[in-house]
Design a protein around this motif. Structure first.
Motif, mmCIF file in Angstrom:
data_model
loop_
_atom_site.group_PDB
_atom_site.id
_atom_site.type_symbol
_atom_site.label_atom_id
_atom_site.label_comp_id
_atom_site.label_asym_id
_atom_site.label_seq_id
_atom_site.Cartn_x
_atom_site.Cartn_y
_atom_site.Cartn_z
ATOM 1 N N LEU A 66 35.320 14.163 -6.219
ATOM 2 C CA LEU A 66 36.180 15.335 -6.078
ATOM 3 C C LEU A 66 37.509 14.996 -5.410
ATOM 4 N N ARG A 67 38.489 15.850 -5.674
ATOM 5 C CA ARG A 67 39.750 15.798 -4.948
ATOM 6 C C ARG A 67 39.815 16.980 -3.992
ATOM 7 N N ARG A 68 40.384 16.751 -2.856
ATOM 8 C CA ARG A 68 40.649 17.886 -1.972
ATOM 9 C C ARG A 68 41.873 18.648 -2.485
ATOM 10 N N PRO A 69 41.945 19.958 -2.150
ATOM 11 C CA PRO A 69 41.088 20.686 -1.203
ATOM 12 C C PRO A 69 39.841 21.260 -1.865
ATOM 13 N N PHE A 70 38.753 21.286 -1.115
ATOM 14 C CA PHE A 70 37.546 22.010 -1.498
ATOM 15 C C PHE A 70 36.807 22.347 -0.212
ATOM 16 N N ASP A 71 35.846 23.242 -0.310
ATOM 17 C CA ASP A 71 35.096 23.721 0.851
ATOM 18 C C ASP A 71 34.021 22.701 1.215
ATOM 19 N N ASP A 72 34.113 22.147 2.431
ATOM 20 C CA ASP A 72 33.137 21.148 2.893
ATOM 21 C C ASP A 72 31.793 21.748 3.297
ATOM 22 N N ALA A 73 31.750 23.046 3.519
ATOM 23 C CA ALA A 73 30.539 23.664 4.065
ATOM 24 C C ALA A 73 29.330 23.372 3.171
ATOM 25 N N GLY A 74 28.278 22.817 3.780
ATOM 26 C CA GLY A 74 27.061 22.527 3.039
ATOM 27 C C GLY A 74 27.103 21.258 2.224
ATOM 28 N N LEU A 75 28.182 20.477 2.364
ATOM 29 C CA LEU A 75 28.312 19.237 1.606
ATOM 30 C C LEU A 75 28.444 18.045 2.548
ATOM 31 N N ARG A 76 27.907 16.936 2.114
ATOM 32 C CA ARG A 76 28.152 15.663 2.781
ATOM 33 C C ARG A 76 29.220 14.941 1.971
ATOM 34 N N THR A 77 30.304 14.524 2.619
ATOM 35 C CA THR A 77 31.410 13.900 1.903
ATOM 36 C C THR A 77 31.664 12.489 2.417
ATOM 37 N N ILE A 78 32.099 11.625 1.513
ATOM 38 C CA ILE A 78 32.473 10.246 1.840
ATOM 39 C C ILE A 78 33.858 10.002 1.260
ATOM 40 N N VAL B 41 46.753 13.045 -1.978
ATOM 41 C CA VAL B 41 45.540 13.855 -2.041
ATOM 42 C C VAL B 41 44.333 12.949 -1.818
ATOM 43 N N GLU B 42 43.433 13.355 -0.922
ATOM 44 C CA GLU B 42 42.238 12.563 -0.648
ATOM 45 C C GLU B 42 41.189 12.774 -1.736
ATOM 46 N N THR B 43 40.550 11.692 -2.162
ATOM 47 C CA THR B 43 39.422 11.772 -3.088
ATOM 48 C C THR B 43 38.144 11.441 -2.333
ATOM 49 N N CYS B 44 37.043 12.088 -2.740
ATOM 50 C CA CYS B 44 35.783 11.963 -2.009
ATOM 51 C C CYS B 44 34.595 11.898 -2.958
ATOM 52 N N LEU B 45 33.537 11.249 -2.503
ATOM 53 C CA LEU B 45 32.213 11.451 -3.057
ATOM 54 C C LEU B 45 31.592 12.603 -2.289
ATOM 55 N N ALA B 46 30.895 13.486 -2.969
ATOM 56 C CA ALA B 46 30.290 14.636 -2.291
ATOM 57 C C ALA B 46 28.917 14.926 -2.876
ATOM 58 N N VAL B 47 27.995 15.295 -1.992
ATOM 59 C CA VAL B 47 26.649 15.700 -2.399
ATOM 60 C C VAL B 47 26.226 16.860 -1.513
ATOM 61 N N PRO B 48 25.333 17.716 -1.989
ATOM 62 C CA PRO B 48 24.820 18.780 -1.116
ATOM 63 C C PRO B 48 24.108 18.189 0.097
ATOM 64 N N GLU B 49 24.268 18.819 1.247
ATOM 65 C CA GLU B 49 23.625 18.319 2.460
ATOM 66 C C GLU B 49 22.108 18.310 2.350
ATOM 67 N N ASP B 50 21.562 19.230 1.566
ATOM 68 C CA ASP B 50 20.110 19.291 1.406
ATOM 69 C C ASP B 50 19.636 18.508 0.181
ATOM 70 N N GLY B 51 20.487 17.611 -0.324
ATOM 71 C CA GLY B 51 20.122 16.826 -1.502
ATOM 72 C C GLY B 51 19.173 15.689 -1.169
ATOM 73 N N ASP B 52 18.829 14.948 -2.196
ATOM 74 C CA ASP B 52 17.844 13.868 -2.093
ATOM 75 C C ASP B 52 18.516 12.597 -1.579
ATOM 76 N N ARG B 53 18.756 12.540 -0.272
ATOM 77 C CA ARG B 53 19.491 11.412 0.294
ATOM 78 C C ARG B 53 18.727 10.091 0.196
ATOM 79 N N GLN B 54 17.405 10.154 0.306
ATOM 80 C CA GLN B 54 16.601 8.937 0.319
ATOM 81 C C GLN B 54 16.191 8.495 -1.085
ATOM 82 N N GLY B 55 16.471 9.304 -2.091
ATOM 83 C CA GLY B 55 16.048 8.988 -3.453
ATOM 84 C C GLY B 55 17.203 8.575 -4.333
ATOM 85 N N LEU B 56 17.252 9.141 -5.538
ATOM 86 C CA LEU B 56 18.248 8.743 -6.518
ATOM 87 C C LEU B 56 19.675 9.023 -6.058
ATOM 88 N N VAL B 57 19.875 10.172 -5.414
ATOM 89 C CA VAL B 57 21.224 10.523 -4.967
ATOM 90 C C VAL B 57 21.720 9.525 -3.935
#
Length: 273
Positions: free
Chosen positions: A144-156, A240-256
């Motif tokens: 993703l490119r910013r701006p976007f809402d970070d709430a509920g997302l983990r971003t890198i 503009v900052e670019t990021c990797l983003a996933v839901p905070e409640d996503g599968d962090r230890q698995g495929l995601v």
């Protein structure tokens, strides 16, 4: 009143293409059939959804409201059906969404080499969607490119992009090699506040016809080259900052989580090279 999902999808297609002919082509049906279906839908609802002209159609206030609701409804149905299908066939799939101009192929190649049993789908984002597919379940990972809402997302954070001015080839400013923000004062800018467009092709057609200009990321300029458009750097516009983003409640230890590790490693290797 029962909701007819088929007619709702027809309505969304016309709303997003702004034209019955183009919508009919995208739906692989005849234009008269599509027109009849939309007329019947309007009669069922008891209100007009479109204002029709000889060249295009525009949403009425009721149509705009329905379009917002319809996007949520059809997305929920499509996501649910996809998950049912995957469960029925014991499939493992990962969906990667990406903003226009950003490239995900290298990370996907590395990931599929490590996980050949996992199917990977890509979801090109319409420029105005931002983070929505990560929230409604259509995608597991987003570039993703910013701006976007970070709430509920983990971003890198993964990088920065400069923006360039997209001008019609006949514009007086195309004679300059670079521009400043002051040069663009008073220019009609085609953005979500001024005039919402649903595809980049639509936006670029409007620019080429002299309806306005736009500021777009450099990677989009590289992907959309055409003789009636000219791109010029805007030297004082912030990157503009670019990021990797996933839901905070996503599968962090698995495929995601594995895909994130692969994507970050791929990007670092590219930067080092």
């Amino acid at each position: 009143m029962d909701l007819d999902l088929r007619k709702l999808r027809y309505f969304v297609a016309v709303a997003e293409h702004g034209h019955f002919g183009r919508a009919a082509q995208a739906l692989f049906i005849a234009q008269p059939v599509l027109s009849r279906q939309i007329r019947a839908f309007e009669q069922e609802l008891g209100c007009a959804l479109f204002t029709r002209t000889t060249r295009s159609v525009e949403l009425t206030s009721a149509g705009r409201q329905l379009h917002e609701e319809a996007q949520r409804i059809t997305t929920m149905v499509d996501t649910a059906l996809r998950r049912v299908h995957e469960a029925a066939h014991n499939e493992r799939r990962l969906v990667v969404a990406f903003s226009p101009g950003l490239h995900v192929s290298e990370a996907i190649r590395e990931f599929t080499a490590r996980h050949p049993e996992v199917g990977v789908d890509v979801l090109p984002l319409r420029w105005w969607e931002r983070d929505a597919p990560l929230r409604d379940g259509r995608a597991h990972v987003g570039y993703l490119r910013r701006p976007f809402d970070d709430a509920g997302l983990r971003t890198i954070p993964i990088g920065h992009e400069t923006k360039v001015a997209c001008l019609p080839a006949t514009h007086p400013l195309v004679g300059r090699s670079s521009l400043t923000s002051a040069d663009l004062d008073g220019e009609p800018v085609l953005d979500a506040r001024a005039r919402r467009t649903y595809t980049l092709d639509e936006k670029f057609e409007l620019i080429a016809s002299g309806q306005g200009i736009a500021l777009v990321p450099l990677s989009i300029a590289g992907s959309y080259s055409r003789p009636d458009l000219v791109y010029r750097p805007v030297t004082d516009h912030p990157p503009v900052e670019t990021c990797l983003a996933v839901p905070e409640d996503g599968d962090r230890q698995g495929l995601v989580g594995d895909f994130l590790d692969t994507a970050v490693a791929t990007l670092r290797h590219r930067a080092a090279g």
